[in-house]
Design an enzyme around this catalytic site. Structure first.
Site, PDB file in Angstrom:
ATOM      1  CG  ASP A 229       9.729 -13.136  -4.492  1.00 42.33           C
ATOM      2  OD1 ASP A 229       9.725 -12.851  -5.712  1.00 42.33           O
ATOM      3  OD2 ASP A 229      10.081 -14.245  -4.063  1.00 42.33           O
ATOM      4  CG  LEU A 230       8.527  -6.266  -4.412  1.00 37.87           C
ATOM      5  CD1 LEU A 230       7.318  -5.693  -5.126  1.00 37.87           C
ATOM      6  CD2 LEU A 230       9.667  -5.279  -4.405  1.00 37.87           C
ATOM      7  CG  ASP A 231       6.047  -5.478   1.017  1.00 36.24           C
ATOM      8  OD1 ASP A 231       7.087  -5.042   1.548  1.00 36.24           O
ATOM      9  OD2 ASP A 231       5.224  -4.751   0.449  1.00 36.24           O
ATOM     10  CD  GLU A 232       4.746 -12.438  -2.164  1.00 30.83           C
ATOM     11  OE1 GLU A 232       5.136 -13.614  -2.357  1.00 30.83           O
ATOM     12  OE2 GLU A 232       3.919 -11.857  -2.879  1.00 30.83           O
TER      13      GLU A 232
END
Length: 287
Positions: A229-232
C-alpha cells in the site's frame, strides 16, 4: 567486549494472557541469563502482548545456535511470534537513492562515525548523481535505470545485487521509484522509507509548493516500513516543525529536508537496535 556488544535481543508478540513474562524470564534464567533490558506493551484493543528482552551472553549456557530449538516449545505453548538477534552480528543495509542526496549524506555520516551499527555493502540508484559521494566512502555504487517498460528487469537486477551482497534490509533515502508488490513481499518489515507528512493531502509532485500555496502552519516527515500500500505501511517515527507566514517555499524545503534526515536516521537506528515490532499495520517502538 562490553555487555552491549555481546548480547541477544528477543522480540515477541502473543495473545495476551497471564504468565507470558514469567515464561520468558524462567526460560532465560534456566540458562543463567543476565537480563539487561526488558520492556513490554499490552494492546488491549487487539488482545495482544508484545515484549522486548535483551540479555548478556556472557555466562549464558545455551549456545545461540541451539536457541530456536529450545525456545520453540515455549513459543508454541503460548502461540508466540518471535525473533532473536545477536548484537555481535552487524546487519547489512542497502541504500536506494535517486537524486536528492540529503538523507543519503546523513546516513553515510552516521555510519562512518559509528552511530549506525551496520555494514553497507552497496548503494543502488536510478541516477548517476550520487556516485562520487558513495564511492568516496568506499561503497560500491550501482545504477539501474528504471522505466515503465523495464521495471521487472530492473527489479530482477536489484534482487541479484541484494542477494549477492547478503542484504538484511533496505533504506529508501528519497528513492523516487515505486517498488512492486513482489519486491516488497521479499523484504517484509525490512524496507524503510521516508516521506513528507503531507500525504495524502499533498501527495504527488512538488508537495512543499502545494503546502506553501495552502499556507500550512506545520510541516513534517514520516518514516515507515514499506508495504504494497505504498506510503501506508507501519509508521516508525514522525516529526513536525512550525511554519511562519514569513517562510518562503525554499524555507519549507530546507526545513523539510532537515526533518527527513532526522526522522529517517532515527527509524534506521531503532530498526538496527531491534526496538521496532510491527503488527496490524502499526508498530511498537520499545524504549
Amino acid at each position: 567486549m562490553s555487555h552491549e556488544k555481546h548480547s541477544a535481543t528477543l522480540l515477541m508478540s502473543a495473545p495476551d494472557k497471564k504468565g507470558l513474562v514469567a515464561a520468558i524470564a524462567n526460560f532465560l534464567m534456566t540458562y543463567n541469563a543476565n537480563i539487561m533490558h526488558a520492556d513490554q506493551h499490552q494492546d488491549t484493543s487487539e488482545n495482544l502482548f508484545l515484549m522486548r528482552v535483551q540479555w548478556d551472553l556472557n555466562g549464558f549456557t545455551l549456545p545461540m545456535d541451539s536457541f530456536a530449538a529450545a525456545f520453540q516449545p515455549i513459543a508454541d505453548e503460548h502461540n508466540m511470534s518471535w525473533k532473536v538477534s545477536l548484537s555481535a552480528r552487524k546487519p547489512r543495509m542497502a541504500i536506494f537513492v535517486s537524486q536528492y542526496e540529503h538523507c543519503l549524506v546523513d546516513l553515510l555520516h552516521r555510519w562512518r562515525i559509528g552511530e549506525l551499527e551496520c555494514d553497507i555493502p552497496l548503494v543502488i540508484s536510478n541516477h548517476e548523481t550520487c556516485r562520487r559521494l558513495v564511492e568516496f566512502n568506499g561503497i560500491p555504487f550501482h545504477v539501474i535505470k528504471v522505466g515503465k517498460d523495464n521495471k521487472a528487469e530492473a527489479e530482477a537486477e536489484q534482487f541479484r545485487l541484494l542477494e549477492e551482497a547478503g542484504v538484511d534490509f533496505i533504506v529508501l533515502a528519497r528513492y523516487m521509484q515505486i517498488l512492486s508488490g513482489g519486491f516488497v513481499s521479499r523484504y517484509p518489515d525490512r524496507v524503510i522509507n521516508i516521506h513528507h507528512s503531507f500525504l495524502p493531502a499533498f501527495d504527488g509532485a512538488k508537495p512543499y509548493h502545494r503546502a506553501f500555496a495552502r499556507g500550512v502552519k506545520l510541516i513534517g516527515a514520516t518514516s515507515h516500513y514499506v508495504t504494497e500500500d505504498l506510503d501506508e505501511g507501519p509508521i516508525i517515527e514522525q516529526e513536525v516543525t512550525r511554519i511562519s507566514h514569513r517562510d518562503a517555499v525554499d524555507d519549507l524545503i530546507q526545513k523539510g529536508r532537515d526533518l527527513e534526515k532526522v526522522v529517517l536516521s532515527r527509524a534506521v537506528r531503532w530498526h538496527l537496535d531491534n526496538r521496532v515490532l510491527s503488527y496490524n499495520n502499526k508498530t511498537v517502538v520499545f524504549d
